[in-house]
Enzyme design. Sequence first.
Site, short mmCIF file in Angstrom:
data_model
loop_
_atom_site.label_atom_id
_atom_site.label_comp_id
_atom_site.label_asym_id
_atom_site.label_seq_id
_atom_site.Cartn_x
_atom_site.Cartn_y
_atom_site.Cartn_z
N LEU A 72 58.71 3.56 33.11
CA LEU A 72 59.20 4.13 34.25
C LEU A 72 58.12 4.95 35.09
CD1 LEU A 72 62.68 5.46 34.90
CD2 LEU A 72 60.69 6.92 35.19
N LEU A 73 57.85 4.76 36.31
CA LEU A 73 57.23 5.75 37.02
C LEU A 73 58.38 6.61 37.75
CD1 LEU A 73 54.52 4.43 39.69
CD2 LEU A 73 56.71 5.45 40.51
N ASN A 74 57.78 7.91 37.91
CA ASN A 74 58.67 8.60 38.91
C ASN A 74 57.59 9.48 39.85
OD1 ASN A 74 59.18 10.01 36.18
ND2 ASN A 74 59.94 11.66 37.43
N ASP A 75 57.83 10.83 39.96
CA ASP A 75 57.16 11.49 41.01
C ASP A 75 55.48 11.41 41.14
OD1 ASP A 75 59.66 12.42 40.39
OD2 ASP A 75 58.77 14.54 40.00
N GLN A 127 54.38 10.34 37.37
CA GLN A 127 55.03 10.74 36.32
C GLN A 127 55.06 9.47 35.66
OE1 GLN A 127 57.15 14.06 34.96
NE2 GLN A 127 54.99 14.04 35.45
N TYR A 187 55.41 17.56 32.98
CA TYR A 187 56.18 17.28 34.05
C TYR A 187 55.32 17.44 35.61
CZ TYR A 187 60.80 16.65 32.17
OH TYR A 187 61.87 16.15 31.63
N SER A 188 56.08 17.45 36.62
CA SER A 188 55.21 17.37 37.99
C SER A 188 54.47 18.60 38.15
CB SER A 188 56.17 17.23 39.05
OG SER A 188 56.66 15.75 38.75
N ASP A 222 57.57 22.26 38.78
CA ASP A 222 56.84 21.47 39.77
C ASP A 222 56.16 22.50 40.70
OD1 ASP A 222 58.48 19.60 38.78
OD2 ASP A 222 60.11 19.62 40.30
N GLU A 243 64.04 20.76 43.73
CA GLU A 243 62.74 20.01 42.67
C GLU A 243 61.71 19.86 43.97
OE1 GLU A 243 64.47 17.83 38.93
OE2 GLU A 243 64.45 16.78 40.82
C1 FRU Z 1 61.89 14.98 39.95
C2 FRU Z 1 61.67 15.62 38.44
C3 FRU Z 1 60.82 16.96 38.49
C4 FRU Z 1 60.42 17.09 37.20
C5 FRU Z 1 60.17 15.27 36.97
C6 FRU Z 1 60.05 14.85 35.48
O1 FRU Z 1 62.01 13.75 39.92
O2 FRU Z 1 62.84 15.92 37.91
O3 FRU Z 1 61.51 18.13 38.92
O4 FRU Z 1 58.96 17.72 37.06
O5 FRU Z 1 60.71 14.72 37.63
O6 FRU Z 1 59.54 13.59 35.55
#
Ligand code: FRU
Length: 491
Positions: free
Chosen positions: A44-47, A63, A106-107, A168, A223
Amino acid sequence: MEWTKEQRYRTLNDVSEEEIQGLAKLVSQCPWRQSFHIQAETGLLNDPNGFSYFNGEYHLFYQWFPLGPVHGLKHWYHTKSKDLVHWENVGMGIKPSNEFDSHGAYSGSGIEHDGKLYFMYTGNTRDEDWNRHPYQCLAVMTRDGSIVKMDAPVIGEVPSGYTDHFRDPKVWKNGDFFYAVIGAQRENETGSVVLYQSRDLKDWKFMGEVKTGLGEEFGYMWECPDYFEIEGQGVFLFSPQGLKAVGDSYQNIYQSGYVIGSLIDLENMELKHGAFHELDRGFDFYAPQTTVDHQGRRILVGWMGLPEVDYPTDRNGWAHCLTLPRELTVKEGKLIQQPVDELKLLRGKKVETSQRVENEAICLDNFEGEVYELLAEFSDSNTEEFGLELRVGENEKTVIKYDAVAKKVVFDRSRSGESFAEEFGTVRKCTLDADKISFRVFVDVSSVEVFVNDGEEVFTGRIFPGKNSNGISVFARGGHTNVKAVKWEIK
Ligand code: FRU
């Protein structure tokens, strides 16, 4: 499949090469892998994180949970590019490895200082009772690309009055000082942002909460805050959680948007600004981050996905991608978002047509495709509604249209292919009062990004159509319109 805590927080050291290979194979068999968007090889990819221009290249991290399509132990994965279009997978950027980031790197953001690129990010940790303890950490990348973490966090405590939802950091420089905004939840469970100041990025002083005009209650957590100045104005961008849907607004599980106004008053920690605007009016967009490059452009990248939503690619062991980079400018107190000019480098074979469309849908010959850029300009419209149908197949189509009666742009994915997230609705709309409408659309294997009227509004959405759903049509109902359409293959 339910993932246990143990499965989500396994470190990569405990994972065999065969397991990774097996997962990579499953991912590669997915019919919906993207072709020109940044996506993870597995998991999984996120921020977007650490987005910066440094040493002649753009660096963009994300992320990453490598082991499956769920949120677990997060890493920073590193990609880089010379042109914001062709990205190279560099490898692991920041790995959770010590007591200050044991449950996730985290971010966070990147900033150049003394010829090095500094990353400030949140180290997420959990104690035996699974209580969260966030630390703000620093890592430094030298010109050779190697990244070293500092041994101790630079902010070891949550300031009093706030909960452990404190994360963040986004850093910028003003005069002799660095400043960081950090997303924070007040003890009464409302969202806010706090400000820190430093001379050297290591020693940080807590300044206080930033006063905005959003009132005491605008969601329960903010966030990924970001502050920047553009064309003499201050922009504060963040991702509030907990806003209730109102009319066409706030339809997704969480929002991302901005307020714009005068430059931040750093002495009084105050922002004077107008209304909150959502950055993207589509379905899949969250946690965007900006940077400024060597040409002075302010560029934004978002996560093309949302937390707590299942996607059809989960079955194949991966989820999400990043959006295309957008250049930001200001017009009449609003941000305009345009795909960066370099995306024209992707333009391959071109076809074009001009049509008068009257109470009909015309399938455009020679226009079919799975992956392309399309520019459709509508003019002299005297009709109730007109627009485009993309990825059209036997029972499938993705509709982008202008409802000239309600004066709304509409993105309808109710028949876009495999359905998902239907509990949040299958149509997104936003008001736009204009005589001429243009849609510049980037279509990838499983996504659509629509820039309306040169970036006045943007709609982003994942779609999961069949491979053979490749038709492109233009239509008008209740009258006529003229359309000029140009399509480029992506090379
Ligand atoms: C936003 C978030 C950030 C956090 C990160 C964790 O999507 O929840 O607040 O740092 O993703 O992956």
